[in-house]
Write a protein that holds these residues in place. Structure first.
Motif, PDB file in Angstrom:
ATOM      1  N   GLY A  67      -4.694   7.396  -2.723  1.00 35.53           N
ATOM      2  CA  GLY A  67      -5.577   6.259  -2.905  1.00 35.53           C
ATOM      3  C   GLY A  67      -5.225   5.088  -2.015  1.00 35.53           C
ATOM      4  N   SER A  68      -3.916   4.855  -1.818  1.00 38.51           N
ATOM      5  CA  SER A  68      -3.489   3.782  -0.921  1.00 38.51           C
ATOM      6  C   SER A  68      -3.887   4.070   0.517  1.00 38.51           C
ATOM      7  N   SER A  69      -3.866   5.341   0.902  1.00 43.09           N
ATOM      8  CA  SER A  69      -4.178   5.711   2.282  1.00 43.09           C
ATOM      9  C   SER A  69      -5.658   5.539   2.601  1.00 43.09           C
ATOM     10  N   VAL A  70      -6.516   5.851   1.643  1.00 44.85           N
ATOM     11  CA  VAL A  70      -7.958   5.809   1.903  1.00 44.85           C
ATOM     12  C   VAL A  70      -8.618   4.560   1.342  1.00 44.85           C
ATOM     13  N   ALA A 118      -7.039   5.430  -8.590  1.00 40.41           N
ATOM     14  CA  ALA A 118      -7.533   4.075  -8.859  1.00 40.41           C
ATOM     15  C   ALA A 118      -6.480   3.033  -8.523  1.00 40.41           C
ATOM     16  N   MET A 119      -5.233   3.300  -8.876  1.00 42.43           N
ATOM     17  CA  MET A 119      -4.151   2.359  -8.579  1.00 42.43           C
ATOM     18  C   MET A 119      -3.932   2.211  -7.075  1.00 42.43           C
ATOM     19  N   GLY A 120      -4.040   3.323  -6.336  1.00 39.00           N
ATOM     20  CA  GLY A 120      -3.878   3.248  -4.888  1.00 39.00           C
ATOM     21  C   GLY A 120      -4.956   2.410  -4.232  1.00 39.00           C
ATOM     22  N   VAL A 121      -6.201   2.564  -4.693  1.00 36.97           N
ATOM     23  CA  VAL A 121      -7.301   1.758  -4.156  1.00 36.97           C
ATOM     24  C   VAL A 121      -7.065   0.283  -4.452  1.00 36.97           C
ATOM     25  N   ILE A 122      -6.633  -0.027  -5.676  1.00 34.26           N
ATOM     26  CA  ILE A 122      -6.338  -1.409  -6.049  1.00 34.26           C
ATOM     27  C   ILE A 122      -5.233  -1.974  -5.159  1.00 34.26           C
ATOM     28  N   ASP A 123      -4.200  -1.190  -4.933  1.00 35.55           N
ATOM     29  CA  ASP A 123      -3.054  -1.648  -4.156  1.00 35.55           C
ATOM     30  C   ASP A 123      -3.465  -2.072  -2.755  1.00 35.55           C
ATOM     31  N   THR A 124      -4.247  -1.236  -2.094  1.00 38.07           N
ATOM     32  CA  THR A 124      -4.632  -1.524  -0.718  1.00 38.07           C
ATOM     33  C   THR A 124      -5.644  -2.662  -0.632  1.00 38.07           C
ATOM     34  N   ILE A 125      -6.688  -2.603  -1.445  1.00 38.33           N
ATOM     35  CA  ILE A 125      -7.768  -3.585  -1.320  1.00 38.33           C
ATOM     36  C   ILE A 125      -7.288  -4.983  -1.689  1.00 38.33           C
ATOM     37  N   ALA A 126      -6.539  -5.117  -2.780  1.00 30.06           N
ATOM     38  CA  ALA A 126      -6.098  -6.444  -3.206  1.00 30.06           C
ATOM     39  C   ALA A 126      -5.193  -7.080  -2.152  1.00 30.06           C
ATOM     40  N   ASN A 127      -4.291  -6.298  -1.559  1.00 32.10           N
ATOM     41  CA  ASN A 127      -3.440  -6.832  -0.496  1.00 32.10           C
ATOM     42  C   ASN A 127      -4.256  -7.244   0.722  1.00 32.10           C
ATOM     43  N   ILE A 128      -5.175  -6.386   1.152  1.00 32.93           N
ATOM     44  CA  ILE A 128      -5.986  -6.685   2.330  1.00 32.93           C
ATOM     45  C   ILE A 128      -6.856  -7.911   2.097  1.00 32.93           C
ATOM     46  N   GLN A 129      -7.447  -8.022   0.901  1.00 34.63           N
ATOM     47  CA  GLN A 129      -8.334  -9.153   0.626  1.00 34.63           C
ATOM     48  C   GLN A 129      -7.580 -10.478   0.717  1.00 34.63           C
ATOM     49  N   LEU A 130      -6.390 -10.539   0.122  1.00 34.04           N
ATOM     50  CA  LEU A 130      -5.640 -11.788   0.157  1.00 34.04           C
ATOM     51  C   LEU A 130      -5.166 -12.119   1.570  1.00 34.04           C
ATOM     52  N   VAL A 131      -4.735 -11.099   2.314  1.00 29.52           N
ATOM     53  CA  VAL A 131      -4.321 -11.336   3.694  1.00 29.52           C
ATOM     54  C   VAL A 131      -5.503 -11.836   4.524  1.00 29.52           C
ATOM     55  N   THR A 132      -6.686 -11.270   4.293  1.00 32.27           N
ATOM     56  CA  THR A 132      -7.868 -11.661   5.042  1.00 32.27           C
ATOM     57  C   THR A 132      -8.304 -13.085   4.685  1.00 32.27           C
ATOM     58  N   GLY A 422      -4.334  -5.753  13.453  1.00 29.65           N
ATOM     59  CA  GLY A 422      -3.909  -4.367  13.313  1.00 29.65           C
ATOM     60  C   GLY A 422      -4.235  -3.792  11.951  1.00 29.65           C
ATOM     61  N   CYS A 423      -3.524  -2.738  11.615  1.00 31.75           N
ATOM     62  CA  CYS A 423      -3.723  -2.056  10.335  1.00 31.75           C
ATOM     63  C   CYS A 423      -2.440  -2.119   9.519  1.00 31.75           C
ATOM     64  N   ALA A 424      -1.722  -3.224   9.631  1.00 31.85           N
ATOM     65  CA  ALA A 424      -0.412  -3.304   8.998  1.00 31.85           C
ATOM     66  C   ALA A 424      -0.497  -3.146   7.490  1.00 31.85           C
ATOM     67  N   THR A 425      -1.498  -3.747   6.846  1.00 31.98           N
ATOM     68  CA  THR A 425      -1.586  -3.666   5.386  1.00 31.98           C
ATOM     69  C   THR A 425      -1.690  -2.229   4.918  1.00 31.98           C
ATOM     70  N   SER A 426      -2.612  -1.462   5.518  1.00 32.55           N
ATOM     71  CA  SER A 426      -2.786  -0.065   5.111  1.00 32.55           C
ATOM     72  C   SER A 426      -1.541   0.759   5.402  1.00 32.55           C
ATOM     73  N   VAL A 427      -0.922   0.529   6.573  1.00 29.76           N
ATOM     74  CA  VAL A 427       0.269   1.296   6.941  1.00 29.76           C
ATOM     75  C   VAL A 427       1.433   0.978   6.011  1.00 29.76           C
ATOM     76  N   LEU A 428       1.638  -0.303   5.696  1.00 35.37           N
ATOM     77  CA  LEU A 428       2.763  -0.695   4.858  1.00 35.37           C
ATOM     78  C   LEU A 428       2.593  -0.210   3.429  1.00 35.37           C
ATOM     79  N   VAL A 429       1.390  -0.329   2.882  1.00 35.31           N
ATOM     80  CA  VAL A 429       1.152   0.146   1.513  1.00 35.31           C
ATOM     81  C   VAL A 429       1.402   1.648   1.420  1.00 35.31           C
ATOM     82  N   THR A 430       0.911   2.390   2.410  1.00 35.72           N
ATOM     83  CA  THR A 430       1.106   3.840   2.409  1.00 35.72           C
ATOM     84  C   THR A 430       2.579   4.203   2.578  1.00 35.72           C
ATOM     85  N   SER A 431       3.269   3.522   3.478  1.00 35.16           N
ATOM     86  CA  SER A 431       4.682   3.813   3.716  1.00 35.16           C
ATOM     87  C   SER A 431       5.528   3.513   2.484  1.00 35.16           C
ATOM     88  N   ALA A 432       5.231   2.400   1.802  1.00 32.34           N
ATOM     89  CA  ALA A 432       5.988   2.063   0.601  1.00 32.34           C
ATOM     90  C   ALA A 432       5.809   3.121  -0.482  1.00 32.34           C
TER      91      ALA A 432
END
Length: 516
Positions: A67-70, A118-132, A422-432
């Motif tokens: 979920g974090s990856s996609v 569901a948790m993976g989607v939340i993890d990625t989107i919430a981080n990206i939204q705040l960074v944006t 870049g795609c740092a948010t998606s890469v970091l969430v997935t790597s973690a």
């Protein structure tokens, strides 16, 4: 003032969105922590063995990683991002409600897999939204975002604890005592209720065991306001099909983005975001990657490796500190050792809360350096004083404090280096997520073959490798800054954000005013 008036003003402008994303992360924490304290009751409910029930954890963690990856694919528009958050938060409430009816391991694993997505989607989107939204000022808000994970992870076991049964399912022998204590106590994040698991004649399914269903239903009700909050935000932004689209989207009217990029027009940030953030697969397929320097890719890779190591330490420490405590030479009583995991997660929660004002006062790179060095020293001291039970509790608290803010600091640092391109948010969430899953398995295998003492030795090695990788990240940051200096001489501010970050918010503001 303790917090700059500019930061407060920016928060007020985006308070509704920010509070909604924070509440969604509370839902994330609520879901990630409840399995541990209820593991024996779920084992009784599904009539399964301990080795079978542990696959439920793997199903959740693996699908969380997927979920974090996609998840970034839903970030292309605000309506898709909020719709994904609404569906994901609602799924978590539904999963809580249906768990009492999962009568076998397969059904429970499928339910946990869905919740993991569901948790993976939340993890990625919430981080990206705040960074944006906040970009160069995102560190403070990311620290608060990740505080709510720890807060939810503390609330969930406290709700479940009164409803847990006092007896196990039986058919356990004395040889299984340590293993069962391990899975019960170190996966729980709240004070331990002692179960009598050594009696092979324990009642298989007593009346008290069924009361755990009320804990799940209470958590479902507590989580229900979260999707409703997302739905209300969509209503306020006129993003519901039944509402006319009369107001601009958040990123169209966000004035902070204009301050960070004064040469842009109002429409630019919306389209600019789509080229910068997305799911990890689309990031790797962009045609414009061919013209980027090596430093651009290495920043993504090394930043992800640092979180792979540090989040791996978090997962491994929370997973095996109990086993280490009850084994020689510690021999700490089982019930007392059970508090170590709770202390660790409480320290992480407190550290994330403390990091909110610190991230405003100090640059993320300095906080990263301090936290990584502190984690190495703490684990090394635990290794030196391996016979001291008192220092084990103190070191557990310190380790949680140092590890708590590494993820949000790294996210803010790398995104700012790349100027949010870049795609740092998606890469970091997935790597973690990968680090937490892989290191738990790896450290567990080493402990099983080499003994409990190797637990702390693994922690020292992983922490040192993470610090070395971080030094490499600093070197490539300097290379990337030199590249930007040579190719974008007309935009000198591109090279300034990373070293200055939030600590120079006032000076940047003065420069902008002077230039205007």
């Amino acid at each position: 003032m303790f917090v700059d008036e500019r930061i407060v003003t920016l928060f007020k402008r985006n308070a509704h969105h920010t509070l909604t994303y924070w509440s969604v992360f509370f839902s994330f924490g609520l879901c990630i922590a409840f399995l541990g304290p209820t593991i024996l009751d779920l084992q009784c409910q599904t009539k399964s063995s301990l080795s079978e029930i542990t696959w439920v954890f793997f199903a959740q963690q693996f699908c969380l990683l997927v979920g974090s990856s996609v998840g970034g694919v839903f970030k292309r528009t605000l309506v898709s991002a909020l719709s994904a958050l609404f569906v994901s938060a609602l799924i978590i409430s539904i999963i809580f409600a249906i768990i009492p009816w999962c009568t076998n391991v397969l059904m429970l694993a499928v339910a946990m897999a869905v919740s993991g997505l569901a948790m993976g989607v939340i993890d990625t989107i919430a981080n990206i939204q705040l960074v944006t939204i906040y970009q160069k000022d995102s560190a403070v808000f990311l620290q608060a975002l990740h505080f709510f994970i720890g807060f939810g992870a503390l609330v969930s076991p406290l709700i479940a604890d009164p409803f847990l049964s006092e007896s196990g399912c039986g058919n356990h022998t004395a040889n299984e005592t340590e293993m069962i204590h391990h899975f019960r106590n170190l996966l729980r994040h709240s004070p331990i209720v002692e179960h009598n698991i050594t009696q092979s004649t324990a009642p298989p399914h007593g009346e008290e065991e069924s009361s755990v269903q009320y804990a799940f239903w209470i958590m479902a009700l507590i989580n229900l306001p979260v999707p409703l909050a997302v739905l209300y935000l969509m209503y306020r932004e006129y993003l519901l099909p039944c509402c006319p689209s009369g107001t601009p989207r958040l990123l169209d009217k966000d004035e902070l983005a204009m301050e960070n990029q004064p040469g842009q027009e109002t429409v630019e940030p919306v389209e600019h975001e789509a080229g910068g953030h997305g799911d990890i697969f689309s990031c790797c397929q962009k045609d414009n990657l061919s013209g980027l320097p090596v430093s651009f890719f290495m920043i993504h890779i090394l930043g992800g490796l640092v979180l792979f190591m540090t989040d791996g330490i978090v997962g491994a420490y929370a997973g095996f500190v109990y086993t280490y405590a009850v084994s020689p030479p510690m021999y700490i009583p089982h019930k007392i050792a059970g508090y170590l995991a709770s202390i660790f997660w409480a320290a992480i929660t407190a550290g994330r809360l403390l990091s909110i004002p610190l991230s405003y006062r100090f640059q993320p790179v300095r906080l990263l350096m301090f936290n990584l060095a502190g984690a190495i020293v703490t684990v090394l001291m635990l290794l030196i004083f391996y016979t001291s039970s008192v220092f084990l509790f103190v070191g557990t608290c310190l380790c949680g404090l140092f590890l708590s803010s590494i993820f949000p600091c790294m996210l803010s640092y790398t995104e700012d280096i790349l100027d949010y391109q870049g795609c740092a948010t998606s890469v970091l969430v997935t790597s973690a997520g990968m680090g937490e899953m892989v290191m738990q398995v790896l450290v567990g295998q080493i402990i099983q073959t080499k003994g409990s003492y190797s637990f702390l030795l693994c922690g020292v090695v992983i922490a040192c490798v993470g610090f070395i990788v971080f030094i490499g990240l600093l070197l490539f940051h300097r290379m990337h800054r030199n590249y930007l200096t040579g190719t974008q001489k007309k935009s000198p501010m591109v090279e300034e954000p990373a070293p200055e970050q939030n600590g120079s918010a006032k000076s940047e503001q003065k420069e902008e005013k002077g230039g205007s």
